[in-house]
Design an enzyme around this catalytic site. Sequence first.
Site, PDB file in Angstrom:
ATOM      1  N   HIS A   1      -0.062   3.447 -48.574  1.00  0.00           N
ATOM      2  CA  HIS A   1       0.646   3.541 -47.298  1.00  0.00           C
ATOM      3  C   HIS A   1       2.086   3.049 -47.440  1.00  0.00           C
ATOM      4  CE1 HIS A   1      -3.500   3.885 -45.873  1.00  0.00           C
ATOM      5  NE2 HIS A   1      -2.990   4.546 -44.867  1.00  0.00           N
TER       6      HIS A   1
ATOM      7  N   ASP B   1      -7.087  -6.445 -42.217  1.00  0.00           N
ATOM      8  CA  ASP B   1      -6.625  -5.072 -41.968  1.00  0.00           C
ATOM      9  C   ASP B   1      -7.755  -4.174 -42.424  1.00  0.00           C
ATOM     10  OD1 ASP B   1      -5.396  -2.614 -41.845  1.00  0.00           O
ATOM     11  OD2 ASP B   1      -3.859  -3.041 -43.361  1.00  0.00           O
ATOM     12  N   MET B   2      -8.595  -3.760 -41.486  1.00  0.00           N
ATOM     13  CA  MET B   2      -9.766  -2.963 -41.881  1.00  0.00           C
ATOM     14  C   MET B   2      -9.838  -1.656 -41.105  1.00  0.00           C
ATOM     15  SD  MET B   2     -12.938  -5.169 -40.200  1.00  0.00           S
ATOM     16  CE  MET B   2     -14.150  -3.887 -39.848  1.00  0.00           C
TER      17      MET B   2
ATOM     18  N   GLY C   1      -6.218 -11.425 -46.534  1.00  0.00           N
ATOM     19  CA  GLY C   1      -4.775 -11.578 -46.758  1.00  0.00           C
ATOM     20  C   GLY C   1      -4.447 -12.397 -47.994  1.00  0.00           C
TER      21      GLY C   1
END
Lengths: 331, 331
Positions: B43, B172-173, B303
């Site tokens: 990304h 962040d899933m 994280g």
Amino acid sequence: MKISFKELTDSLAEILVQEGLGENSGRTAAIFAKSSLDGYHSHGVNRFAEFVKNIRKGVIHPDKQPIKTDTLGPIERWNGQKGPGPLNASICMDRAISLAKEHTLGCVALSNSNHWMRGGSYGWQAAEAGCMAICFTNTMPNMPPWGGKSPTTGNNPLIIAIPRAAGNVVLDMSLSQFSYGKMYQTRLAGKELPFAGGYDEEGNLTKDPGAIIESRRILQTGYWKGSGLSLMIDMLATLLTAGKSTSEIGLLNAESELSQVFLCIDPLRLNGKEQHEAWCDQIITHFQSADRVDPDQGIQYPGEATHQRRKRHLEDGIPINDEIWSGILAL
Amino acid sequence: MKISFKELTDSLAEILVQEGLGENSGRTAAIFAKSSLDGYHSHGVNRFAEFVKNIRKGVIHPDKQPIKTDTLGPIERWNGQKGPGPLNASICMDRAISLAKEHTLGCVALSNSNHWMRGGSYGWQAAEAGCMAICFTNTMPNMPPWGGKSPTTGNNPLIIAIPRAAGNVVLDMSLSQFSYGKMYQTRLAGKELPFAGGYDEEGNLTKDPGAIIESRRILQTGYWKGSGLSLMIDMLATLLTAGKSTSEIGLLNAESELSQVFLCIDPLRLNGKEQHEAWCDQIITHFQSADRVDPDQGIQYPGEATHQRRKRHLEDGIPINDEIWSGILAL
């Protein structure tokens, strides 16, 4: 045996009066009865005797109710005073609903409460009052983190509810792939879990509920994802409520002094009734339009099976295990 | 090749100036560069050429920025005007941070935006500004619902962030167990996924990424749980933003007009700095104290690996695939 919702509520309420819940007996009894009505016996009548025993042990203070301690913008902090968990949660969700109806969004952060039993109860409560809700609780340490073997996090349930005229949509998920309740039930039936639900003593993923119950290594929902999400929910619950974390709850003699959050949003203030229903129906219709794996098996939205069970049990009575019922009557 | 974060940002910004992002070029470029800095190339730079092509195709309007359309209690609605997704998301998270610092909690609901690339970017943005955050987006239909074979829901990422002096905690899933990016990468390496990631054409769960890419039947995070959660996130995103649902996005020619939500809470207003840090450290320390599956493998908080990669790449430069880089320079 089968029993009507009203009769079940009345019977449980009578016991709670004896246990000192006073005028809150009916309301608290109804939360247990409704979980059984909806088919969630494990957090309904099957858990009632333990609830009463926890009152007698002094874990639950039957005469206490939550009190507001602080207001921080749209967040209110309440102290549950170790009162009855389902009653505390229900009072706080009512308050969050009122805040949402006044301000579009409201959040109640409840510390020092007891086990709320079925988390979905408070999602349904919000949806039946016309509100969207997000709520979650922490628990005692009962699930290993990803990469760990001993339990240092909780299965911290997450509930999301959306009201909808054609059927409220209510997700009630804990962060272990299967509950201990489901594993005990599956072991008793001599069956396997449909998917791996934890590890055996040798560290292999297994569908054997007995092996998982022995190792205590239950699997997180989505492996590392459920592990991470459970940590975040514990952090959010602790920081929002200024209450105890899973780690601190683990130091107590019983699973008590839990931290719970109730966030509510009024969809009428967002979009109005007609637009709200149109969007909900359009999303659900599309979700259910997928080609089916089994042509005879519909694709269900969260809560759909609950609607069906509730309807059946309202018509036919709620099936209750005879032994459980005798235990309750003997309390 | 390896390149410094500054050089990478400057190179991408130069291209974005050409593409019409004007004074927002540097800020937008930095979001891509930071994803690569953090090790999320899929990304970051690897997606940059597609981003530019989407500007040229008219899917992304490079000169547009979000505008506020409504205020509903602590919720603000903004219209993204089909502007650059990462820029729109970053502006809206900044606004949510300001609202939180003023009112303890603030929520920005953004409609009509484009793909925000890495959702974690906005969690880190909040955490680095000292704020807790919950954010989510819907997507085009790319995942089957539980019980279905064709995609009628999205992998709708959920991000939760908590600032912490000793290391921000950022989950962040997405709601598929593995991303298509991970599956392509694993197939290219001739390997298997570590766990079942979807179904083959015969409907069997499989670890073979190639079989899943062909069937398009990716597995939800936690089976029925990820399926239900993805539906709820799409409903919340649509109802909060009054924007497009996954179902409506699926009718467009490109994945555009997405609905995204940025909720922020200021922990200093909740608990003050000292108490906040003490609680966070206590929870993380306990989480990581579990007996390890592999004694040589630490238990990481969400994280933690990102911090490590970021540090390494700041020191040594960011490794970038030569072919990808040539493609960007040739844009």
